[in-house]
Write a protein that holds these residues in place. Structure first.
Motif, PDB file in Angstrom:
ATOM      1  N   CYS A   1       0.858  -1.192   0.000  1.00 15.60           N
ATOM      2  CA  CYS A   1       0.000   0.000   0.000  1.00 15.60           C
ATOM      3  C   CYS A   1       0.891   1.237   0.000  1.00 15.60           C
ATOM      4  CB  CYS A   1      -0.927   0.010   1.211  1.00 15.60           C
ATOM      5  SG  CYS A   1      -2.001   1.488   1.262  1.00 15.60           S
ATOM      6  N   GLU A   2       0.882   1.934  -1.121  1.00 16.07           N
ATOM      7  CA  GLU A   2       1.791   3.067  -1.268  1.00 16.07           C
ATOM      8  C   GLU A   2       1.491   4.206  -0.297  1.00 16.07           C
ATOM      9  OE1 GLU A   2      -1.601   3.880  -4.170  1.00 16.07           O
ATOM     10  OE2 GLU A   2      -0.432   2.164  -3.447  1.00 16.07           O
ATOM     11  N   TRP A   3       0.253   4.298   0.207  1.00 14.20           N
ATOM     12  CA  TRP A   3      -0.111   5.402   1.092  1.00 14.20           C
ATOM     13  C   TRP A   3       0.593   5.317   2.440  1.00 14.20           C
ATOM     14  CZ3 TRP A   3      -2.104   9.627  -0.811  1.00 14.20           C
ATOM     15  CH2 TRP A   3      -2.793   9.561  -2.022  1.00 14.20           C
TER      16      TRP A   3
ATOM     17  N   PRO B   1       0.840   2.819  -8.910  1.00 13.39           N
ATOM     18  CA  PRO B   1      -0.290   3.691  -9.282  1.00 13.39           C
ATOM     19  C   PRO B   1       0.182   5.123  -9.529  1.00 13.39           C
ATOM     20  CG  PRO B   1      -0.795   2.375  -7.340  1.00 13.39           C
ATOM     21  CD  PRO B   1       0.661   2.193  -7.604  1.00 13.39           C
ATOM     22  N   GLN B   2      -0.632   5.876 -10.219  1.00  8.99           N
ATOM     23  CA  GLN B   2      -0.318   7.274 -10.495  1.00  8.99           C
ATOM     24  C   GLN B   2      -1.032   8.152  -9.457  1.00  8.99           C
ATOM     25  OE1 GLN B   2       1.896   8.334 -12.843  1.00  8.99           O
ATOM     26  NE2 GLN B   2       2.274   6.151 -13.168  1.00  8.99           N
ATOM     27  N   ASN B   3      -0.370   8.370  -8.345  1.00  7.39           N
ATOM     28  CA  ASN B   3      -0.916   9.239  -7.298  1.00  7.39           C
ATOM     29  C   ASN B   3       0.249   9.832  -6.508  1.00  7.39           C
ATOM     30  OD1 ASN B   3      -0.195   7.377  -5.127  1.00  7.39           O
ATOM     31  ND2 ASN B   3      -1.930   6.121  -5.801  1.00  7.39           N
ATOM     32  N   PRO B   4      -0.004  10.839  -5.669  1.00  7.27           N
ATOM     33  CA  PRO B   4       1.088  11.507  -4.955  1.00  7.27           C
ATOM     34  C   PRO B   4       1.890  10.568  -4.051  1.00  7.27           C
ATOM     35  CG  PRO B   4      -0.894  12.853  -4.891  1.00  7.27           C
ATOM     36  CD  PRO B   4      -1.294  11.545  -5.484  1.00  7.27           C
ATOM     37  N   ALA B   5       1.205   9.627  -3.403  1.00  7.31           N
ATOM     38  CA  ALA B   5       1.917   8.710  -2.512  1.00  7.31           C
ATOM     39  C   ALA B   5       2.890   7.838  -3.295  1.00  7.31           C
ATOM     40  CB  ALA B   5       0.923   7.841  -1.749  1.00  7.31           C
ATOM     41  N   ALA B   6       2.464   7.345  -4.430  1.00 12.03           N
ATOM     42  CA  ALA B   6       3.343   6.521  -5.255  1.00 12.03           C
ATOM     43  C   ALA B   6       4.526   7.332  -5.781  1.00 12.03           C
ATOM     44  CB  ALA B   6       2.550   5.920  -6.410  1.00 12.03           C
ATOM     45  N   ALA B   7       4.282   8.596  -6.132  1.00  9.01           N
ATOM     46  CA  ALA B   7       5.374   9.444  -6.598  1.00  9.01           C
ATOM     47  C   ALA B   7       6.415   9.635  -5.498  1.00  9.01           C
ATOM     48  CB  ALA B   7       4.827  10.791  -7.055  1.00  9.01           C
TER      49      ALA B   7
END
Length: 213
Positions: free
Chosen positions: A55-57, A118-124
């Protein structure tokens, strides 16, 4: 800008600040091991790792370690010098031991997901973290060892004594940081358990302090 003599007077008035001279030494040794240390000979893995989803978050509580570090050191330095001294001794001693273990027992892990994130801020943010921190020198986990030390020091400190809500908040924050190392696949459960084991002497150190006070 402060003169050299002013800085020396400041350090003499607050001798405990000398503990922070450890950081350049630690960082130099850590990154030297990352770049020039022996290649991992041991892959860390256990069955529990497979049961924990990615879970990238969880990169958010993972990175909150830096905030906990700054808060714990400053708060205890300014409010409870004895706890600050003991935290520095226990945490820095454990971190140094971890570096020695990495040198004689070079290890790594292969838990990071192979597919695209995924393409989201946490993944970045996690991509940046993975680019800077290779999956080597992981066991024991310095992230968890230092977190355990900070939680023990804060929860048993004089300012938080009897304040159960704030003590619980410290434990919850520490638990989230340790769990985040698993959900972001930064560490194996083995790394986490051994890292916390290195912080375990704090149970005696800080409980003894409270009993003696």
């Amino acid at each position: 800008m402060k003169s050299t003599s002013q800085k020396r007077r400041l350090l003499r008035a607050h001798p405990h600040l000398w503990y922070q001279a450890y950081w350049p030494v630690y960082l130099a040794c850590f990154f030297a091991l990352e770049r020039w240390g022996p290649a991992p000979r041991y892959q860390i893995h256990c069955a529990l790792d497979e049961a924990i989803p990615f879970c990238e978050w969880f990169v958010l509580p993972y990175c909150s370690w830096f905030a906990m570090l700054a808060f714990a050191l400053f708060y205890l330095w300014s409010r409870d010098t004895q706890s600050y001294d003991r935290l520095c001794a226990l945490m820095f001693g454990g971190m140094s031991l971890c570096l020695l273990i990495y040198l004689v027992f070079p290890n790594g892990l292969a838990l990071r997901p192979a597919g695209p994130l995924p393409q989201n801020p946490a993944a970045a943010l996690l991509r940046l973290l993975w680019a800077a921190d290779t999956p080597t020198n992981v066991c024991p986990s310095i992230h968890c060892q230092s977190t355990g030390c900070m939680v023990l020091a804060l929860s048993r400190s004089k300012p938080l004594r009897g304040r159960r809500g704030r003590q619980a908040a410290a434990w919850l924050w520490g638990a989230l940081i340790c769990l985040s190392t698993l959900f972001t696949k930064q560490h194996s459960a083995v790394d986490v358990l051994l890292g916390l084991a290195l912080a375990a002497p704090g149970l005696w150190l800080f409980c003894r302090k409270a009993a003696d006070a």
